[in-house]
Design a protein around this motif. Structure first.
Motif, short mmCIF file in Angstrom:
data_model
loop_
_atom_site.label_atom_id
_atom_site.label_comp_id
_atom_site.label_asym_id
_atom_site.label_seq_id
_atom_site.Cartn_x
_atom_site.Cartn_y
_atom_site.Cartn_z
N ARG A 150 0.59 -3.23 -59.63
CA ARG A 150 0.59 -4.38 -58.71
C ARG A 150 1.97 -5.01 -58.61
NH1 ARG A 150 -2.61 -10.10 -59.44
NH2 ARG A 150 -2.19 -10.91 -57.35
N LEU A 151 2.72 -4.96 -59.70
CA LEU A 151 4.05 -5.58 -59.69
C LEU A 151 5.14 -4.61 -59.26
CD1 LEU A 151 3.87 -7.70 -62.98
CD2 LEU A 151 3.64 -8.51 -60.62
N THR A 152 5.04 -3.36 -59.68
CA THR A 152 6.12 -2.42 -59.39
C THR A 152 6.03 -1.85 -57.97
OG1 THR A 152 4.83 -0.63 -60.39
CG2 THR A 152 6.42 -1.78 -61.80
N SER A 153 4.82 -1.66 -57.45
CA SER A 153 4.70 -1.13 -56.09
C SER A 153 5.34 -2.05 -55.06
CB SER A 153 3.22 -0.89 -55.75
OG SER A 153 2.68 0.11 -56.58
N PRO A 154 5.10 -3.39 -55.12
CA PRO A 154 5.82 -4.27 -54.20
C PRO A 154 7.33 -4.19 -54.37
CG PRO A 154 3.95 -5.42 -55.15
CD PRO A 154 4.07 -4.13 -55.88
N LEU A 155 7.80 -4.09 -55.60
CA LEU A 155 9.24 -3.99 -55.81
C LEU A 155 9.79 -2.70 -55.18
CD1 LEU A 155 9.56 -5.25 -59.50
CD2 LEU A 155 10.15 -6.48 -57.40
#
Length: 422
Positions: A150-155
């Protein structure tokens, strides 16, 4: 980053499980041991009560009678005064848990239970705790992977957006992730993309406008210079050179005007000027081109009209309309001046087929053309007219009549003349 998030989450879970798991094992071990001791003591008291009751009733007390009263895995020794000790069950080896109780007739009951039973119960408890801990670790890993995604995909998406911006693709993605900090970054990137898109559009528009607007003055200047090279008459050379210099000045004005409009289309240098001078200048510049194709260009209408605007911009608008008539029209081109209200109007018409019905008002849109042309000239002309506070309209489609409306400054004496110049 994904690995770090998973490792940190797993480390926290393992620490929590270690702290609480060890404490729980210690507590459960003590509880099981205490329960086993209480169970043995209870069995000793219960067995002493049975023996005491049978002695009072003069009943038989032997190992055969008491065998069913002792639980499996336990060993009991009953001591009755004046008799041999009675043993029930198998004597356990190794460490045992024992308890002794006395009856009312002087008898003693000792109950023993192997400590291995406690160890087995502790082992089962530790196995259950271990399974629960393992499930907790698995759940924590799955949760950590989900949170990391959830955090790395947006980044990753944001990095791709920034890379696209750097490669010249300014399309905003308008994608949000439900994380306020990441959504803020996405908002900033989308705003930047929109600004970059506007700047690129303005730059491309400036390049297209400059290419179109400079083509005609440069062509006319080239023709003047060619005439100078083909003549030996000094007076003709001077005359053509003066005309060429005037065209260079107008060319400079075109460039300045384009640059000014590209920054802020509202920045005009409007003044009051003689509309006849601008019209006569355009007639003089375009007459040779019309003569070369066997056509004429004339003017008529009110004379000595004072209009408010930028002479260079008005000249560019008229040049675009005259060139449009030369390329797409037919017959004589007429420039008529008239007054309507507080506005001076210059109408440009010809005897051609006019504007196709399927174009209509779209004729002023960029890339819209009735023939194989750029479709930029009329759009630029309308922009120039509006930047000067005027407007350019298609008054009639067939035959075509374009009207340039400018604010009018009336002269001291209203002189009205009707004149045609060929």
């Amino acid at each position: 980053m994904r690995r770090r998030l998973i490792q940190s989450t797993l480390a926290v879970v393992l620490v929590v499980i270690s702290v609480f798991g060890v404490s729980l094992v210690i507590v459960e071990t003590r509880t099981i041991s205490h329960s086993a001791r209480e169970r043995v003591e209870s069995e000793a008291v219960r067995l002493a009560g049975i023996v005491d009751r049978r002695l009072l009733g003069a009943e038989t007390v032997d190992a055969e009678v008491l065998r069913d009263q002792v639980a499996d895995g336990q060993y009991a020794v009953i001591g009755i005064p004046g008799r041999e000790p009675i043993e029930v069950g198998s004597k356990p080896s190794g460490n045992v848990i024992h308890a002794t109780a006395k009856g009312g007739q002087g008898e003693t009951v000792r109950v023993e239970e192997p400590r291995s039973s406690v160890a087995r119960e502790v082992g089962r408890t530790m196995l259950i705790i271990g399974l629960v801990a393992l499930l907790a670790v698995v759940a924590a890993v799955l949760l950590a992977i989900r949170q990391a995604n959830r955090l790395t995909s947006p980044l990753t998406d944001l990095a791709e957006t920034a890379e696209r911006l750097g490669s010249g693709d300014p399309r905003p993605r308008h994608k949000r992730y439900g994380v306020p900090e990441l959504d803020r970054v996405a908002d900033v990137l989308d705003s930047s993309a929109e600004r970059i898109a506007r700047m690129l559009t303005a730059e491309r528009r400036l390049a297209a406008d400059a290419s179109h607007q400079l083509r005609t003055p440069l062509t006319a200047l080239s023709m003047r210079l060619e005439e100078i090279t083909l003549t030996d008459d000094l007076d003709t050379v001077k005359e053509e050179a003066n005309v060429a210099l005037a065209q260079v000045e107008r060319l400079t004005d075109v460039v300045d005007r384009l640059l000014t409009n590209s920054r802020d289309p509202r920045n005009g240098s409007a003044v009051s000027f003689d509309l006849d001078e601008v019209i006569q200048q355009q007639i003089a510049e375009w007459r040779p081109a019309y003569r070369s194709v066997g056509r004429a260009i004339v003017t008529s209408g009110k004379r000595h009209l004072q209009a408010v605007g930028t002479p260079g911009a008005v000249a560019q608008v008229l040049a675009a309309l005259i060139e449009n008539s030369l390329m797409h029209g037919d017959g004589t081109v007429a420039l008529r001046t008239r007054v309507t209200g507080n506005q001076a109007v210059v109408e440009v018409t010809d005897e051609g087929p006019g504007v196709p019905a399927d174009l209509g008002a779209r004729i002023f849109e960029r890339a819209i053309s009735g023939r194989n042309s750029t479709g930029i000239g009329l759009a630029v002309a309308r922009d120039l007219a509006e930047a000067d506070g005027g407007r350019l309209e298609l008054l009639q489609a067939q035959p075509p009549v374009f009207g340039l409306f400018l604010s009018r400054t009336p002269p001291p004496k209203d002189q009205e003349e009707e004149q045609t110049v060929r």
